[in-house]
Motif scaffolding. Sequence first.
Motif, PDB file in Angstrom:
ATOM      1  N   VAL A  66      -3.505  48.809  21.595  1.00 45.07           N
ATOM      2  CA  VAL A  66      -2.370  48.829  21.080  1.00 45.07           C
ATOM      3  C   VAL A  66      -1.498  47.417  21.413  1.00 45.07           C
ATOM      4  O   VAL A  66      -1.016  47.400  22.622  1.00 45.07           O
ATOM      5  CB  VAL A  66      -1.753  50.053  21.232  1.00 45.07           C
ATOM      6  N   SER A  67      -1.216  46.690  20.721  1.00 41.18           N
ATOM      7  CA  SER A  67      -0.573  45.378  21.093  1.00 41.18           C
ATOM      8  C   SER A  67       0.562  45.021  20.120  1.00 41.18           C
ATOM      9  O   SER A  67       0.772  45.590  19.174  1.00 41.18           O
ATOM     10  CB  SER A  67      -1.384  44.474  21.364  1.00 41.18           C
ATOM     11  N   GLY A  68       0.693  43.654  20.118  1.00 41.12           N
ATOM     12  CA  GLY A  68       1.595  43.095  19.105  1.00 41.12           C
ATOM     13  C   GLY A  68       0.827  42.644  17.515  1.00 41.12           C
ATOM     14  O   GLY A  68       1.537  42.801  16.637  1.00 41.12           O
ATOM     15  N   HIS A  91     -14.679  38.124  22.653  1.00 38.27           N
ATOM     16  CA  HIS A  91     -13.872  38.892  21.621  1.00 38.27           C
ATOM     17  C   HIS A  91     -12.463  39.089  22.464  1.00 38.27           C
ATOM     18  O   HIS A  91     -12.723  39.853  23.317  1.00 38.27           O
ATOM     19  CB  HIS A  91     -14.599  39.645  21.149  1.00 38.27           C
ATOM     20  N   HIS A  92     -11.395  38.822  22.002  1.00 34.63           N
ATOM     21  CA  HIS A  92     -10.053  39.416  22.573  1.00 34.63           C
ATOM     22  C   HIS A  92      -9.877  40.837  22.837  1.00 34.63           C
ATOM     23  O   HIS A  92      -9.790  41.371  23.775  1.00 34.63           O
ATOM     24  CB  HIS A  92      -8.886  38.726  21.777  1.00 34.63           C
ATOM     25  N   LEU A  93     -10.211  41.691  21.526  1.00 33.16           N
ATOM     26  CA  LEU A  93     -10.242  43.012  21.838  1.00 33.16           C
ATOM     27  C   LEU A  93     -11.248  43.611  22.610  1.00 33.16           C
ATOM     28  O   LEU A  93     -10.682  44.536  23.511  1.00 33.16           O
ATOM     29  CB  LEU A  93     -10.307  43.581  20.327  1.00 33.16           C
ATOM     30  N   THR A 129      -0.719  43.503  28.890  1.00 30.08           N
ATOM     31  CA  THR A 129      -0.528  42.080  28.152  1.00 30.08           C
ATOM     32  C   THR A 129      -1.595  41.128  28.023  1.00 30.08           C
ATOM     33  O   THR A 129      -2.363  41.268  29.320  1.00 30.08           O
ATOM     34  CB  THR A 129       0.664  41.602  28.370  1.00 30.08           C
ATOM     35  N   ASP A 130      -1.523  40.379  27.286  1.00 29.79           N
ATOM     36  CA  ASP A 130      -2.627  39.260  27.335  1.00 29.79           C
ATOM     37  C   ASP A 130      -2.571  38.361  28.866  1.00 29.79           C
ATOM     38  O   ASP A 130      -1.696  38.183  29.316  1.00 29.79           O
ATOM     39  CB  ASP A 130      -2.274  38.369  26.280  1.00 29.79           C
ATOM     40  N   ASN A 131      -3.848  38.521  29.168  1.00 24.83           N
ATOM     41  CA  ASN A 131      -4.091  37.794  30.619  1.00 24.83           C
ATOM     42  C   ASN A 131      -5.594  37.308  30.270  1.00 24.83           C
ATOM     43  O   ASN A 131      -6.484  37.805  29.705  1.00 24.83           O
ATOM     44  CB  ASN A 131      -3.733  38.529  31.616  1.00 24.83           C
ATOM     45  N   GLY A 166     -11.881  42.378  25.582  1.00 28.19           N
ATOM     46  CA  GLY A 166     -11.131  41.988  26.866  1.00 28.19           C
ATOM     47  C   GLY A 166     -10.197  43.126  26.952  1.00 28.19           C
ATOM     48  O   GLY A 166     -10.020  43.953  28.106  1.00 28.19           O
ATOM     49  N   HIS A 167      -9.357  43.456  25.917  1.00 22.71           N
ATOM     50  CA  HIS A 167      -8.370  44.694  26.168  1.00 22.71           C
ATOM     51  C   HIS A 167      -9.172  46.090  26.286  1.00 22.71           C
ATOM     52  O   HIS A 167      -8.941  46.926  27.305  1.00 22.71           O
ATOM     53  CB  HIS A 167      -7.557  44.652  24.837  1.00 22.71           C
ATOM     54  N   ILE A 168     -10.155  46.322  25.818  1.00 22.36           N
ATOM     55  CA  ILE A 168     -10.942  47.286  25.658  1.00 22.36           C
ATOM     56  C   ILE A 168     -11.651  47.598  27.214  1.00 22.36           C
ATOM     57  O   ILE A 168     -11.612  48.844  27.640  1.00 22.36           O
ATOM     58  CB  ILE A 168     -12.204  47.718  24.609  1.00 22.36           C
TER      59      ILE A 168
HETATM   60 ZN    ZN Z   1      -3.936  40.887  23.152  1.00 18.65          ZN
END
Ligand code: ZN
Length: 346
Positions: free
Chosen positions: A136-138, A111-113, A301-303, A115-117
């Motif tokens: 907090v992103s785009g 799940h993309h989020l 940022t996304d990676n 990854g961010h978390i």
């Molecule tokens: Zn993202």
Amino acid sequence: MKKIIAFESSCDDTCVAIVAEDGRIISEVSASSAQAYEIFGGVVPEIGSRAHIEQIHALTKIAFLEANLTPQDIDAVAATFAPGLLGPLLVGAQFAKGLAVSLSRPLIAVHHLEGHILSGLGEADFLPLPFVALVVSGGHTALYRCDEDYRMSKLGETLDDAAGEAFDKIGRTLGFAYPAGKIIDELAQQGHHKRFYFPKMMPEKVDVNFSFSGLKTHAMSIIKKYAPFDQQMLADFCAGLAHSIASSLCDRTIRALKQQHLSSLVIGGGVAANSQLRAMLSARCREENFRLYLPRTSLCTDNAAIIGRAALMHIARRQQSSLALDVKARLPIEEKESLTCPILQP
Ligand code: ZN
Ligand code: KG4
């Protein structure tokens, strides 16, 4: 040591990374398709999908070359499966499935989020559970609670624009290229945030939701009134805008920590690279005696490295994904475990 290759293609960046079992990033490459739709002022999914198709194979080759590894050295394949733009997601997910099948390696859908978390991992050896996360992103601006077994639940979110979207839309009016957040951040560092008045976000509310549409309208009216800006005015405007967005994010986040009676905070997403937000949250957390986990700016940022690291957590819990799994444009974080299932014992 086991190694995992990860793909991230949920929006406009095609990203590939090879990550070691201990979380070390062995190689990490990405290409943005933002230039292709600069004239549209935002992501165009169809153009994005085509760009991902054109870039993913070459990026994978570069990731292997930089890591000095061959596909046979890889132990698992991970990719973002949700949420995001369907076309772009499909490219990364199908490529990952193909690689997993051809190498006979397990597939891990992330799940993309998540990854961010979990992007704060790596700077810290572990994240102490439970904690509050601000993503907090785009495309997202939301607060989450993360409990035992990395179960996550949403506490609040933006009722209109995401913070990054507000930066990008206002930046576009100023004539900046997409995405504008980083440019505004850099200009803001030479400005005085008090020159222009920016309203505070819904001060009367006691929840942990966000709203940036009022701020956006107000910013547009300043531009209309004072444009064209000279260099100092522009820097002052950017400083005021970044200060206003950072304080709103900071207020709601500290409130969430207090309401949840938690003292650890993790932040992630493109806007988590913002210098005012990082400084403000660091100061507030110090004051309140909260522990703050800040990811390196390059991991905000996304990676694909953050997707690889999240996948490692699933592998550690003996989970993998079905090759029949479909990508999903929307998937609440509460349902992220539906992307994986326990590895069947032989
Ligand atoms: Zn993202
Ligand atoms: O996480 P991300 O790469 O993609 C999404 O999942 O949306 O975030 C991209 C967003 C863009 O809106 C961009 O303008 C913003 O993050 N951004 C920043 C900064 N760096 C990127 N916003 C403010 N300050 C920055 N330094």
